[in-house]
Write a protein that holds these residues in place. Structure first.
Motif, mmCIF file in Angstrom:
data_model
loop_
_atom_site.group_PDB
_atom_site.id
_atom_site.type_symbol
_atom_site.label_atom_id
_atom_site.label_comp_id
_atom_site.label_asym_id
_atom_site.label_seq_id
_atom_site.Cartn_x
_atom_site.Cartn_y
_atom_site.Cartn_z
ATOM 1 N N GLN A 123 30.681 -5.639 -22.790
ATOM 2 C CA GLN A 123 31.203 -6.824 -23.494
ATOM 3 C C GLN A 123 32.696 -6.691 -23.819
ATOM 4 O O GLN A 123 33.232 -5.585 -23.919
ATOM 5 C CB GLN A 123 30.465 -7.007 -24.821
ATOM 6 C CG GLN A 123 28.993 -7.304 -24.682
ATOM 7 C CD GLN A 123 28.738 -8.630 -23.985
ATOM 8 O OE1 GLN A 123 29.296 -9.651 -24.365
ATOM 9 N NE2 GLN A 123 27.934 -8.600 -22.942
ATOM 10 N N HIS A 124 33.359 -7.840 -24.013
ATOM 11 C CA HIS A 124 34.674 -7.853 -24.650
ATOM 12 C C HIS A 124 34.478 -7.855 -26.168
ATOM 13 O O HIS A 124 33.491 -8.416 -26.662
ATOM 14 C CB HIS A 124 35.455 -9.125 -24.298
ATOM 15 C CG HIS A 124 35.638 -9.352 -22.824
ATOM 16 N ND1 HIS A 124 36.189 -8.415 -21.994
ATOM 17 C CD2 HIS A 124 35.352 -10.442 -22.047
ATOM 18 C CE1 HIS A 124 36.236 -8.900 -20.753
ATOM 19 N NE2 HIS A 124 35.729 -10.119 -20.762
ATOM 20 N N ILE A 125 35.419 -7.265 -26.904
ATOM 21 C CA ILE A 125 35.419 -7.382 -28.368
ATOM 22 C C ILE A 125 36.680 -8.178 -28.727
ATOM 23 O O ILE A 125 37.794 -7.639 -28.727
ATOM 24 C CB ILE A 125 35.459 -6.002 -29.064
ATOM 25 C CG1 ILE A 125 34.289 -5.115 -28.611
ATOM 26 C CG2 ILE A 125 35.478 -6.176 -30.589
ATOM 27 C CD1 ILE A 125 32.931 -5.529 -29.062
ATOM 28 N N ARG A 152 21.862 -11.430 -35.591
ATOM 29 C CA ARG A 152 22.610 -11.222 -34.352
ATOM 30 C C ARG A 152 22.568 -9.754 -33.924
ATOM 31 O O ARG A 152 22.836 -8.860 -34.702
ATOM 32 C CB ARG A 152 24.060 -11.651 -34.587
ATOM 33 C CG ARG A 152 24.826 -11.871 -33.305
ATOM 34 C CD ARG A 152 26.164 -12.507 -33.612
ATOM 35 N NE ARG A 152 26.035 -13.751 -34.322
ATOM 36 C CZ ARG A 152 26.941 -14.210 -35.187
ATOM 37 N NH1 ARG A 152 28.008 -13.518 -35.456
ATOM 38 N NH2 ARG A 152 26.762 -15.350 -35.780
ATOM 39 N N SER A 207 36.599 -10.871 -31.394
ATOM 40 C CA SER A 207 36.568 -11.396 -32.759
ATOM 41 C C SER A 207 35.406 -10.764 -33.491
ATOM 42 O O SER A 207 34.360 -10.471 -32.887
ATOM 43 C CB SER A 207 36.388 -12.922 -32.714
ATOM 44 O OG SER A 207 35.995 -13.409 -33.981
ATOM 45 N N VAL A 258 24.109 -7.605 -30.782
ATOM 46 C CA VAL A 258 24.933 -7.634 -29.583
ATOM 47 C C VAL A 258 24.444 -6.577 -28.611
ATOM 48 O O VAL A 258 24.145 -5.446 -29.007
ATOM 49 C CB VAL A 258 26.412 -7.346 -29.968
ATOM 50 C CG1 VAL A 258 27.257 -7.109 -28.739
ATOM 51 C CG2 VAL A 258 26.973 -8.469 -30.815
ATOM 52 N N ASP A 280 24.555 -5.311 -35.952
ATOM 53 C CA ASP A 280 25.551 -4.776 -35.001
ATOM 54 C C ASP A 280 26.511 -3.818 -35.708
ATOM 55 O O ASP A 280 26.898 -2.787 -35.164
ATOM 56 C CB ASP A 280 26.334 -5.927 -34.367
ATOM 57 C CG ASP A 280 25.405 -6.960 -33.766
ATOM 58 O OD1 ASP A 280 24.515 -6.562 -32.991
ATOM 59 O OD2 ASP A 280 25.541 -8.142 -34.095
ATOM 60 N N ASP A 338 33.565 -12.417 -35.223
ATOM 61 C CA ASP A 338 32.510 -13.442 -35.185
ATOM 62 C C ASP A 338 31.357 -13.024 -34.283
ATOM 63 O O ASP A 338 30.260 -13.577 -34.377
ATOM 64 C CB ASP A 338 33.065 -14.781 -34.653
ATOM 65 C CG ASP A 338 34.089 -15.378 -35.582
ATOM 66 O OD1 ASP A 338 34.144 -14.968 -36.762
ATOM 67 O OD2 ASP A 338 34.864 -16.244 -35.130
ATOM 68 N N GLN A 339 31.606 -12.068 -33.400
ATOM 69 C CA GLN A 339 30.564 -11.618 -32.473
ATOM 70 C C GLN A 339 29.465 -10.813 -33.177
ATOM 71 O O GLN A 339 28.404 -10.631 -32.616
ATOM 72 C CB GLN A 339 31.187 -10.725 -31.383
ATOM 73 C CG GLN A 339 32.116 -11.449 -30.451
ATOM 74 C CD GLN A 339 32.932 -10.488 -29.577
ATOM 75 O OE1 GLN A 339 34.140 -10.444 -29.670
ATOM 76 N NE2 GLN A 339 32.259 -9.721 -28.731
ATOM 77 N N PHE A 340 29.752 -10.315 -34.379
ATOM 78 C CA PHE A 340 28.856 -9.329 -34.989
ATOM 79 C C PHE A 340 28.022 -9.891 -36.127
ATOM 80 O O PHE A 340 28.484 -10.708 -36.921
ATOM 81 C CB PHE A 340 29.661 -8.143 -35.549
ATOM 82 C CG PHE A 340 30.537 -7.465 -34.541
ATOM 83 C CD1 PHE A 340 30.007 -7.042 -33.332
ATOM 84 C CD2 PHE A 340 31.871 -7.256 -34.801
ATOM 85 C CE1 PHE A 340 30.815 -6.414 -32.393
ATOM 86 C CE2 PHE A 340 32.686 -6.630 -33.872
ATOM 87 C CZ PHE A 340 32.158 -6.207 -32.665
ATOM 88 N N GLN A 365 23.346 -15.019 -39.489
ATOM 89 C CA GLN A 365 24.212 -14.030 -38.835
ATOM 90 C C GLN A 365 23.597 -12.644 -38.859
ATOM 91 O O GLN A 365 23.904 -11.799 -38.042
ATOM 92 C CB GLN A 365 25.608 -13.993 -39.479
ATOM 93 C CG GLN A 365 25.669 -13.465 -40.888
ATOM 94 C CD GLN A 365 25.473 -14.571 -41.893
ATOM 95 O OE1 GLN A 365 24.736 -15.505 -41.653
ATOM 96 N NE2 GLN A 365 26.153 -14.482 -43.024
#
Ligand code: CP
Length: 347
Positions: free
Chosen positions: A14-16, A7, A18, A9, A26, A20-22, A4
């Motif tokens: 983008q949409h934010i 990652r 969750s 971004v 980030d 979990d995206q980061f 992780q």
């Protein structure tokens, strides 16, 4: 370091939905931009970088700080805000779908923040939106911007004590079952190393198993505790939460947990280390039967709840700046504020 951590971004457009995206990189990027927002949030400088832009601030569930701070953050960047504040004031109450609502509102806005009582509703809305959507809280599921501002606060509070987030001991106290701020926060903190999560709740309001599994899979210590005094000993951060009465099947069931765990100055002095930082996503329930975080802590210097709310503006400004690709243009043509600001001390 886990996968992780790799990652990164591309925030633009983008949409934010969750945390979990980061990954950690980030988070660093968001916090670096948030730090640069401080002179604007503290009313020392003015920027007009989002002049002409419109935020659709769509809150279909009650809110004070998330709605207002997102709105202020957008205004402080020079943009305008249009709001809906409850389902019954919108055409959702006439049977309009989230799809249609999203198609319509995204034609009026450059970016949308949405809160809704159902888990997954913001993702459904975002799938139909033509502009970026930020999750302002979807039922008991997630509250990503709250977790970001909480982690930003934790980092600053620990930095004041020459500490990093790695190695943190945190007690999460109260309704861990329905508390969406907790759900997002534990996943975000789990990106760091060697964390001890003390989970202090009645057994019925324990952190749901999928979140516990994430923490364990990341190699962290997870300690479920059902007794308050044992739960708060020896931690760096005490993160207290309200019983989310509105999420219970009935008021009768919610009433069973009201006032079960209360942190006050006596408990703090007797059981916490003197440097323990006290946090709460707010609102705290100050009614006499509840008081999970007593007002008698208001003069405790380690009470960070209003530093959290102030930091929320910085973090939300950073999200807007990153998603709308103006993070590196904020200082262009910025100027000093012309009005008196001396009476307003930062928390
Ligand atoms: N922390 C939080 O989400 O507060 P509001 O419900 O007042 O927005």
């Amino acid at each position: 370091m886990g996968l992780q951590d790799l990652r990164i971004v591309n925030f633009i457009g983008q949409h934010i939905l969750s945390v979990d995206q980061f990954g950690r990189a980030d988070i660093e990027r968001i916090f670096e931009v948030a730090d640069r927002m401080r002179p604007y949030a503290e009313r020392r400088r003015i920027t007009r970088v989002l002049e002409g832009a419109i935020l659709g601030n769509m809150f279909f569930e009650p809110s004070t700080r998330t709605r207002i701070s997102f709105g202020c953050a957008f205004n402080l960047l020079g943009g305008e805000v249009r709001e809906t504040t409850e389902i019954k004031a919108s055409s959702l109450s006439k049977g309009e779908s989230l799809y249609d609502t999203a198609r319509v509102l995204s034609g009026y806005s450059d970016i949308i923040v949405m809160r809704h009582p159902e888990a997954g509703s913001v993702a459904e809305f975002a799938a139909a939106s033509r502009v970026p959507v930020i999750n302002g809280g979807d039922g008991p599921n997630e509250h990503p911007s709250q977790a970001l501002l909480d982690l930003y606060t934790i980092r600053r509070e620990l930095a004041d004590k020459d500490r990093a987030v790695d190695g943190l001991k945190i007690a999460l106290v109260g309704d861990l079952r329905y508390g969406r701020a907790v759900h997002s926060l534990v996943k975000l903190i789990a990106l760091f190393d060697n964390i001890t999560f003390r989970l202090v709740s009645p057994p019925e309001l324990a952190l749901p198993e999928p979140y516990v599994a994430i923490l364990k899979a990341a190699g962290h210590a997870v300690e479920p505790v059902h007794q308050l005094e044992a739960g708060v000993r020896g931690v760096d951060i005490l993160y207290v939460t309200r019983t989310q009465e509105e999420r219970f099947p009935s008021q009768e069931e919610a009433d069973r947990y009201r006032g079960l765990f209360r942190i006050n100055q006596d408990i703090y002095t007797s059981f916490c280390a003197p440097s323990t930082v006290i946090m709460h996503p707010l609102p705290r329930d100050s009614r006499s039967g509840a008081r999970e975080l007593d007002d008698d802590l208001n003069s405790n210097p380690n009470l960070a709840i209003f530093r959290q709310t102030d930091n929320g503006v910085l973090v939300r400004m950073a999200l807007f700046a990153l998603l709308l690709d103006v993070a590196d243009k904020v200082d262009d043509q910025a100027r000093e504020v012309p009005w008196f600001t001396g009476g307003r001390e930062p928390e």
